[in-house]
Design a protein around this motif. Structure first.
Motif, PDB file in Angstrom:
ATOM      1  N   LEU A 323      -6.357   1.683  -0.040  1.00 56.19           N
ATOM      2  CA  LEU A 323      -5.132   2.805   0.102  1.00 56.19           C
ATOM      3  C   LEU A 323      -4.541   2.797  -1.414  1.00 56.19           C
ATOM      4  O   LEU A 323      -4.237   2.082  -1.934  1.00 56.19           O
ATOM      5  CB  LEU A 323      -4.146   2.421   0.967  1.00 56.19           C
ATOM      6  N   SER A 324      -4.434   4.110  -2.114  1.00 61.03           N
ATOM      7  CA  SER A 324      -3.914   4.502  -3.248  1.00 61.03           C
ATOM      8  C   SER A 324      -2.741   5.555  -2.727  1.00 61.03           C
ATOM      9  O   SER A 324      -3.060   6.274  -2.216  1.00 61.03           O
ATOM     10  CB  SER A 324      -4.594   4.752  -4.246  1.00 61.03           C
ATOM     11  N   VAL A 325      -1.414   5.144  -3.482  1.00 59.50           N
ATOM     12  CA  VAL A 325      -0.470   6.242  -3.318  1.00 59.50           C
ATOM     13  C   VAL A 325       0.098   6.445  -4.707  1.00 59.50           C
ATOM     14  O   VAL A 325       0.462   5.677  -5.515  1.00 59.50           O
ATOM     15  CB  VAL A 325       0.885   5.949  -2.460  1.00 59.50           C
ATOM     16  N   ALA A 336       1.785   4.023  -7.220  1.00 59.11           N
ATOM     17  CA  ALA A 336       2.709   3.037  -6.506  1.00 59.11           C
ATOM     18  C   ALA A 336       1.855   2.080  -6.000  1.00 59.11           C
ATOM     19  O   ALA A 336       2.162   0.813  -5.795  1.00 59.11           O
ATOM     20  CB  ALA A 336       3.666   3.692  -5.397  1.00 59.11           C
ATOM     21  N   LEU A 337       0.568   2.358  -5.490  1.00 55.44           N
ATOM     22  CA  LEU A 337      -0.283   1.463  -4.650  1.00 55.44           C
ATOM     23  C   LEU A 337      -1.829   1.764  -5.268  1.00 55.44           C
ATOM     24  O   LEU A 337      -2.148   2.891  -5.507  1.00 55.44           O
ATOM     25  CB  LEU A 337      -0.354   1.778  -3.236  1.00 55.44           C
ATOM     26  N   SER A 361       7.535  -1.660  -0.156  1.00 52.06           N
ATOM     27  CA  SER A 361       8.025  -0.498   0.807  1.00 52.06           C
ATOM     28  C   SER A 361       7.219   0.767   0.891  1.00 52.06           C
ATOM     29  O   SER A 361       7.182   1.062   2.043  1.00 52.06           O
ATOM     30  CB  SER A 361       9.423  -0.220   0.370  1.00 52.06           C
ATOM     31  N   THR A 362       6.569   0.987  -0.222  1.00 50.29           N
ATOM     32  CA  THR A 362       5.606   2.317  -0.099  1.00 50.29           C
ATOM     33  C   THR A 362       4.744   1.689   0.832  1.00 50.29           C
ATOM     34  O   THR A 362       3.996   2.562   1.591  1.00 50.29           O
ATOM     35  CB  THR A 362       4.933   2.462  -1.448  1.00 50.29           C
ATOM     36  N   ALA A 366       3.647   3.706   4.211  1.00 46.46           N
ATOM     37  CA  ALA A 366       2.259   4.651   4.339  1.00 46.46           C
ATOM     38  C   ALA A 366       1.647   3.995   5.807  1.00 46.46           C
ATOM     39  O   ALA A 366       1.154   4.806   6.261  1.00 46.46           O
ATOM     40  CB  ALA A 366       1.431   4.130   3.122  1.00 46.46           C
ATOM     41  N   ALA A 367       1.936   2.707   5.994  1.00 47.99           N
ATOM     42  CA  ALA A 367       1.388   2.386   7.284  1.00 47.99           C
ATOM     43  C   ALA A 367       1.915   3.099   8.408  1.00 47.99           C
ATOM     44  O   ALA A 367       1.183   3.280   9.503  1.00 47.99           O
ATOM     45  CB  ALA A 367       1.750   0.827   7.521  1.00 47.99           C
TER      46      ALA A 367
END
Length: 588
Positions: A323-325, A336-337, A361-362, A366-367
């Motif tokens: 996961l990338s954000v 952020a990720l 928190s991100t 996201a979860a």
């Protein structure tokens, strides 16, 4: 030593504070010597903040103070407010708990400091700006000549707290009153602020009245401790004596409620994941893909991550892979990720730890599908969130819940607790009318609140009670996954212990899995099965919490653990840096 030097700088005698007929502080005596740090500790509502605010004549409307408060040669009680203004900032100054609300968001930090300087002395704007830069340097703000022209939103939480300290120091006060100045900070920033206060005290001789519910912080910074309960003093002792041999049952209860970290474990060979971590400012895209090896790698440029043992064969509640954000604005983007992967099994609690901005928190949002994935995949209860319609996502969210960090802000002050807790039941058409009222009563009882609290509003509750209401609302639909974002960060130590015990009981009763986000590693150690350490959006280390905290593989994890203030004055003092402070005194 002169008689003046022997006298306490602050001398509070038989202080009584009343709201109408109600006495909230009763017969409190506190003395603070020059250059001394005295900590006021106790539960919420014990009278800590009211005692401190009385020193500056800043009690809330409707409060009346009796007794005596002498600051230097001035008697505070009974002195007109016009005369007290001259003492505020010079005789004593306050560092508030929340720097975001203490700073003006539309003024540059330099402007705010120069205004404070010119309020206390007759100097030109140019001289005030020069002094503002010196104050920023004094509190260790990098590039102070540039950041003097920054706005508060351009600074991190720790830097904003340093600005508030600089503002408090602008009038060169003899006494600094610090009201929970590290509560909302992560452990490394908290350690930096405590080091800063100790350093400032060595340089300037400023006395400090330190208000906190964190007994680890007390052990690290205080010379003496005043324990308050229900507005009265329980005991006053030198810090080492109090921690080594508390005289009163209440003090022993407070100390017993402090969560602790595990003792270091013996080192052992483990399966490791080599994950390079970008330096600050380096693009995460430049980081090569991770590779799996066995044993302990000797490469300095890679980061080792403990891989947890495989979970039993059962469908996970949550599975996140690569996961990338990325957050994008008009001209900039922030990752952020970066390629985060984790799995949460039924009933499992995974702690997410790391500094502010690490992506905790991100990841939690996201979860739940509240933040879309840029790349990678989130599979919630066997269903991928990618491309899911809003209608299907809403149906899926029936089985997940979020406990917000700021519980007070998440509860509508105009609505009753029945409205707040029953809202999920109404939205998902699970219950209404008499059935809803009965279910709300059951939920209140499950979080150890009386059923008749349903008619109350949030303002009628304590902080710990509001946290219980937030848990009741989150559990209304019996979720399979709960995301708890800093659920105990603002609670005093005894209330925190009650909430954590309640959380454990509710987990057994409802059987939910949980992503538990916290900057308090000792709390995570108590509550979690596994832990994921994040830094700048990357997973640094993960594994069973006893392994990661008892035998960390990574320097970053060790630094986080070392920054946790120990509830032991001897141990806390041994962590202090031996380096001599750079001489830079006030009034330069």
């Amino acid at each position: 030593m002169s008689d003046h030097d022997r006298q306490p700088l602050l001398d509070i005698r038989n202080l009584v504070v009343r709201f109408g007929a109600r006495t909230v502080v009763n017969g409190v005596d506190v003395q603070v010597g020059r250059g001394e740090t005295v900590a006021l500790v106790g539960e919420s509502g014990s009278g800590k903040s009211l005692t401190a605010r009385a020193v500056l004549g800043l009690l809330p409307d409707g409060a009346q103070a009796e007794g005596s408060i002498r600051l230097g040669d001035t008697e505070i009680i009974g002195t007109p407010d016009t005369e007290l203004r001259a003492l505020r900032g010079t005789g004593a100054a306050m560092v508030f708990q929340e720097p975001q609300t203490a700073l003006n968001p539309v003024q540059k930090v330099g402007t705010q400091i120069t205004q404070a300087l010119r309020a206390h002395r007759s100097i030109s704007k140019a001289e005030a700006r020069t002094r503002a830069v010196e104050l920023l340097a004094l509190v260790d703000i990098p590039e102070p000549d540039k950041r003097v022209d920054w706005y508060p939103h351009q600074l991190s939480g720790g830097q904003k707290q340093r600005i508030v300290i600089a503002l408090a120091l602008s009038g060169e006060p003899d006494l600094l009153i610090a009201d929970e100045p590290t509560t909302a900070l992560d452990v490394t920033v908290q350690a930096e602020i405590l080091d800063l206060l100790r350093d400032l005290q060595r340089r300037t001789g400023t006395a400090i009245l330190f208000i906190t519910h964190n007994l680890g912080v007390v052990a690290a910074i205080a010379d003496r401790v005043v324990v308050l309960r229900a507005g009265e003093i329980v005991e006053t002792r030198p810090v080492r004596e109090l921690f080594a041999d508390p005289r009163e049952d209440y003090t022993r209860t407070l100390l017993a409620a402090v969560p602790t970290l595990p003792a270091p474990a013996a080192d052992s060979a483990t399966t490791l994941l080599q994950l390079p971590v970008p330096e600050a400012g380096e693009s995460p895209d430049a980081v090569p893909e991770a590779v799996v090896t066995v044993g302990e790698p000797a490469l300095a440029e890679v980061t080792a991550v403990v891989v947890p043992e495989a979970a039993p064969e059962r469908e996970p509640v949550l599975h996140i892979s690569d996961l990338s954000v990325v957050y994008r604005s008009q001209r900039k983007q922030f990752r952020a990720l970066h390629e985060v992967s984790l799995t949460v099994a039924p009933r499992e609690v995974i702690g997410l730890v790391g500094e502010s901005g690490s992506g905790k928190s991100t990841l939690g949002r996201a979860a739940l599908g509240l933040v879309p994935a840029t790349t990678g995949e989130v599979v919630l209860q066997g269903i991928s969130l990618r491309g899911l319609s809003k209608r299907d996502l809403r149906g899926l969210r029936k089985n997940v819940a979020l406990v917000h960090q700021d519980v007070t802000a998440s509860l509508d002050p105009r609505r009753s607790l029945e409205d707040a807790i029953g809202e999920p039941l109404l939205v998902h058409r699970v219950a209404s009318g008499a059935l809803l009222r009965a279910r709300v009563g059951d939920l209140l009882e499950s979080v150890r609140l009386p059923r008749d609290y349903a008619t109350r509003r949030p303002a009628e509750l304590s902080g710990g009670q509001r946290q219980r209401v937030a848990l009741a609302r989150a559990l209304a639909l019996a979720p399979r996954l709960l995301v708890a974002d800093e659920p105990t960060s603002a609670l005093d130590v005894s209330v925190q212990a009650q909430v954590l015990d309640l959380f454990t009981d509710l987990r057994e009763e409802y059987g939910f899995a949980c992503l538990f986000i916290s900057h308090d590693l000792a709390v995570v150690n108590q509550i979690a099965d596994h832990v994921v350490v994040l830094r700048q959006g990357n997973v640094i280390e993960t594994g069973p919490v006893t392994d990661v905290f008892g035998n960390p593989r990574e320097d970053y994890t060790r630094r986080l653990l070392e920054a946790v203030p120990a509830p032991d004055p001897e141990q806390a003092r041994s962590r202090e840096s031996a380096a001599e402070p750079t001489p830079l005194a006030l009034g330069a």
